[in-house]
Design a protein around this motif. Structure first.
Motif, short mmCIF file in Angstrom:
data_model
loop_
_atom_site.label_atom_id
_atom_site.label_comp_id
_atom_site.label_asym_id
_atom_site.label_seq_id
_atom_site.Cartn_x
_atom_site.Cartn_y
_atom_site.Cartn_z
N ARG A 192 1.16 4.21 -2.76
CA ARG A 192 0.97 5.63 -2.42
C ARG A 192 2.14 6.45 -2.94
N LYS A 193 3.32 5.82 -2.91
CA LYS A 193 4.53 6.53 -3.34
C LYS A 193 4.67 6.55 -4.86
N GLN B 287 -8.39 0.73 0.10
CA GLN B 287 -7.36 1.37 0.92
C GLN B 287 -6.66 2.49 0.16
N ILE B 288 -6.48 2.29 -1.13
CA ILE B 288 -5.82 3.32 -1.95
C ILE B 288 -6.77 4.47 -2.29
N ASN B 289 -7.99 4.09 -2.73
CA ASN B 289 -8.90 5.10 -3.28
C ASN B 289 -9.98 5.57 -2.32
N LEU C 115 0.84 -1.20 0.00
CA LEU C 115 0.00 0.00 0.00
C LEU C 115 0.88 1.25 0.00
N GLU C 116 1.91 1.19 0.85
CA GLU C 116 2.86 2.30 0.93
C GLU C 116 3.51 2.56 -0.44
N GLY D 252 2.32 5.25 -7.25
CA GLY D 252 1.12 5.14 -8.10
C GLY D 252 1.02 3.74 -8.67
#
Lengths: 228, 556
Positions: free
Chosen positions: B25-26, B403-405, B21-22, B28
């Motif tokens: 986020r970093k 979790q991302i969106n 997930l990290e 894309g």
């Protein structure tokens, strides 16, 4: 099927067959020896061809489902509903307006809705059918379009409706009215479409189409990737 | 619910999820390096089912005799006609029309609409119901370069690279140039594309695209389009006659070897009838239900490549009939939905493919053949998860999407997927999906030019039945586009031709008679007939008790 495969008994229109446990209704028909023509379609829950009604052992309820998405249970009674007679008026999308009046003309039966919610209970897609019919009556076409969007036109709603409404046909009209008249037009699409009509990309496309292969390959692997 | 023994692997996926997930986020979408040309070639050669020796065979008869084709297709072509030609009465046409359209997915129905707009009388024949097609099942999206940072030029490059540069350039030009016009056509008919409040299209990337170019309508994109087009066909009842449960079994040619009509067979009343037509459009779709190499398929019940069989007998050339698309993500669990398509949109909005140890092993959006091959490689390397029936798969980690969106994304963007898994007790917001490549698309087909013309005068083809648009590998969202672009073109040019013709000429099946003789010379059993029309899922022990004397193809 292996010898250890557990079998269940299903009644296809009253006739008993033993089929493997875990079969879908469509699979059960085929296992029993039916070459299906009607009552089968995409087999993934997108086309609405396989509406089926059934009763399960010990349950008084007549249930509806998609044959390709419903797993048989022991002693289940099954009957397919491969076709639902339904009124489909003809209209010109350029001549109608996104309001309740349009439905008054084309689908007057919608206004007979008695809010019994039978349609919603019958829907294998879990669509709030009654709510979108009520939205049409109130003239809220956007709400009707959005609520009915996942309709796959299996026809079970119309079949159970005591007011004899053809919900699924009204749904596609609501969706088209929303898409054409209520949803804002895409501004960038308009711009690009005009550029294409003016032939803006013709020359450059022609250059690519006649480009030597290796040059094109290099161009491809060196192209900028801009995604988000 | 997943069986107990899979829980250990699911726990590993959950354990690596926070780090992944990290990463997302970093970085894309670029969570794993994309493959270069050499890496792509390597993974394809070693793993793609098409690249196995026995996957391809030389066809021994017909206009492309000697051409290497997918084995099952060569076998289908080396079969007899379904009709007894010598005793077949061709003296009188039962129906006359300007344009006959065969197949009623979005390509055929778009063709019918455009031909009718041009003033032609249209007969639309389908062996199932209007709209029963792969078109209806497409989930993820439709490509068109309409965004400011995109252009048909960039789209062209993506299509060619995805297709390994085997695509016919004129067809790709038509595809990318007409793309925005096709979206506009659909928007004007009332298709509910996903839009922002400003009206701007919501666009996602797809495998092999270099821009966000995927337009969608939730994950019912194909249905949203096909339902609207079908409604429009109903509305044009004065110009478009349609006939359902009617399969075309042969084309008819006149003395000049031009198409002059077709023989139809009604699946229910079992009657043959003769159509005389000035132009004929084949839009019969692909071959998924032939289960190439024994693969499960994401395709519609009717996807048996009928058009290929009768067009080939009429002399039409084929192209890239050796190329099959396996979609990377077909469901492998639960058993009832093996082969079901899990749309590429799932990866486009953030789900990551991971192995049984929860490790990333591939960029999620490689072109489909590359991505599929990478999945197969991972399973062959012992990194897959076995289902109770012994099929292997890898995880598609869907809980990441929300979790991302943000919470609710899956519900909003993937209602079909969510619903399908919920029906079998799996909540894809909580647990990953188990997937493996599924037989998805016929990359090759009947050879056409950018007017949808074949080498047989009067015969037009559009959609999946054609070859050349996508080379040897189609990108996501270009099939929905293809069927609209070339469906419309076929309708236009078939109608133009029909207007120049007074009479289609005589009706003959001599070409089929000659073809049958070629089949006979190969020593093929009489019971082998094509087109296939419907697949056969009746178990052998039941079949053994049906039609004991003769069992010709399917029971129809």
């Amino acid at each position: 099927m292996s010898d250890t495969q557990k079998m269940v008994k299903v009644y296809v229109m009253g006739e008993a067959y033993m089929v493997p446990e875990g079969s879908t209704i469509v699979g059960a028909f085929e296992y029993a020896g039916f070459q299906l023509k009607r009552g089968v379609g995409c087999r993934e829950g997108f086309c609405g061809a396989c509406a089926t009604v059934y009763r399960e052992k010990g349950d008084y309820k007549l249930k509806g489902g998609l044959g390709c998405q419903t797993v048989v249970t022991d002693e289940m009674y099954i009957a397919q509903i491969p076709f639902v007679p339904a009124d489909k008026p003809i209209y010109d999308m350029d001549e109608i307006t996104p309001d309740a009046g349009t439905f008054m003309n084309l689908y007057p039966s919608v206004f007979r809705c008695v809010s019994c919610n039978t349609c919603t209970k019958a829907c294998p897609q879990d669509i709030q059918v009654m709510d979108y019919i009520q939205a049409i009556i109130k003239g809220d076409i956007a709400e009707a379009a959005n609520l009915s969007f996942d309709c796959i036109r299996c026809g079970l709603c119309a079949l159970r409706c005591p007011a004899e409404i053809v919900q699924f046909n009204a749904a596609i009209l609501a969706q088209r009215l929303y898409g054409k008249y209520i949803a804002p037009k895409s501004p960038e699409l308009e711009v690009r479409a005009n550029e294409i009509i003016e032939g803006k990309y013709v020359k450059e496309l022609e250059e690519l189409a006649t480009m030597e292969k290796q040059k094109l390959v290099d161009k491809y692997y060196n192209r900028e990737i801009k995604i988000s | 619910m997943y069986p107990e023994y899979m829980q250990e692997s699911i726990k590993k996926v959950e354990a690596t999820r926070p780090d992944r997930l990290e990463l997302a986020r970093k970085l894309g979408k670029m969570i794993y390096p994309g493959m270069n040309k050499q890496e792509r070639e390597e993974v394809l050669n070693e793993n793609h089912p098409d690249y196995k020796a026995e996957a391809r065979t030389k066809v021994r008869i017909g206009p492309d005799k000697g051409m290497v084709m997918t084995t099952e297709i060569a076998e289908m072509l080396e079969r007899y006609s379904r009709i007894d030609i010598k005793n077949f009465d061709l003296s009188k046409a039962d129906i006359k029309t300007d344009v006959l359209v065969i197949g009623a997915g979005s390509a055929g129905m778009s063709a019918a609409i455009v031909a009718s707009e041009q003033g032609s009388e249209v007969l639309l024949a389908t062996k199932l119901r209007l709209g029963d097609s792969n078109s209806m099942m497409a989930q993820g999206g439709i490509q068109a370069a309409d965004q400011a940072d995109d252009s048909p030029i960039i789209h062209y490059l993506d299509v060619m690279g995805g297709g390994h540069f085997d695509n016919k350039p004129d067809l790709v030009k038509a595809l990318v140039n007409d793309a925005p016009l096709s979206i506009k056509w659909l928007e004007d008919m009332g298709v509910m594309f996903d839009k922002k409040e400003s009206g701007q299209m919501v666009v996602q990337p797809g495998g092999g695209t270099s821009r966000n170019r995927m337009h969608s309508a939730r994950d019912y994109t194909g249905a949203a389009i096909c339902k609207v087009i079908r409604d429009e066909v109903y509305n044009r009842a004065d110009k478009i006659k349609y006939i359902e449960y009617t399969a075309i079994v042969e084309l008819l040619l006149n003395d000049k070897k031009e198409v002059s009509g077709a023989v139809m067979y009604h699946l229910e009343n079992k009657q043959f009838s003769i159509v005389k037509a000035k132009s004929v459009i084949i839009s019969t779709g692909g071959f998924g239900r032939l289960h190439i190499r024994g693969f499960e398929t994401s395709n519609h019940y009717g996807a048996t490549a009928d058009g290929i069989a009768f067009a080939y007998r009429a002399g039409a050339h084929l192209l890239y009939m050796d190329s099959v698309q396996y979609h990377p993500t077909g469901a492998v669990y639960p058993e009832q939905i093996v082969g079901f398509l899990c749309t590429e949109k799932i990866r486009a909005i953030g789900a990551q493919p991971v192995n049984k140890d929860g490790e990333l092993f591939v960029y999620p959006l490689e072109p489909r053949d590359v991505e599929a091959s990478a999945f197969i490689r991972e399973c062959n390397n012992g990194k897959g998860i076995s289902t109770p029936s012994g099929i292997k798969g890898i995880w598609l980690d869907t809980p990441l999407i929300d979790q991302i969106n943000g919470e609710g994304t899956i519900e909003k963007e993937l209602p079909a997927m969510l619903r399908q898994y919920q029906r079998f007790g799996i909540d894809i917001r909580e647990v990953p999906m188990l997937v493996y490549p599924t037989l998805h698309y016929q990359n090759g087909g009947i050879d056409i030019n950018d007017r949808c013309e074949t080498n047989v005068p009067g015969l037009y083809v559009a959609g999946e039945a054609t070859g050349g648009v996508h080379g040897r590998n189609r990108l996501m969202g270009n099939s929905q586009l293809d069927i609209i672009v070339f469906g419309k073109r076929a309708g236009q040019y078939a109608s133009e031709r029909a207007k120049t013709i007074e009479d289609a000429g005589n009706l003959s099946l001599d070409h089929v008679l000659a073809y049958n003789k070629e089949v006979e010379a190969l020593g093929i059993e009489r019971s082998k007939v094509s087109p296939i029309i419907l697949p056969d899922y009746i178990p052998d022990h039941v079949k053994a008790k049906q039609l004991i004397q003769e069992y010709n193809g399917t029971l129809i």
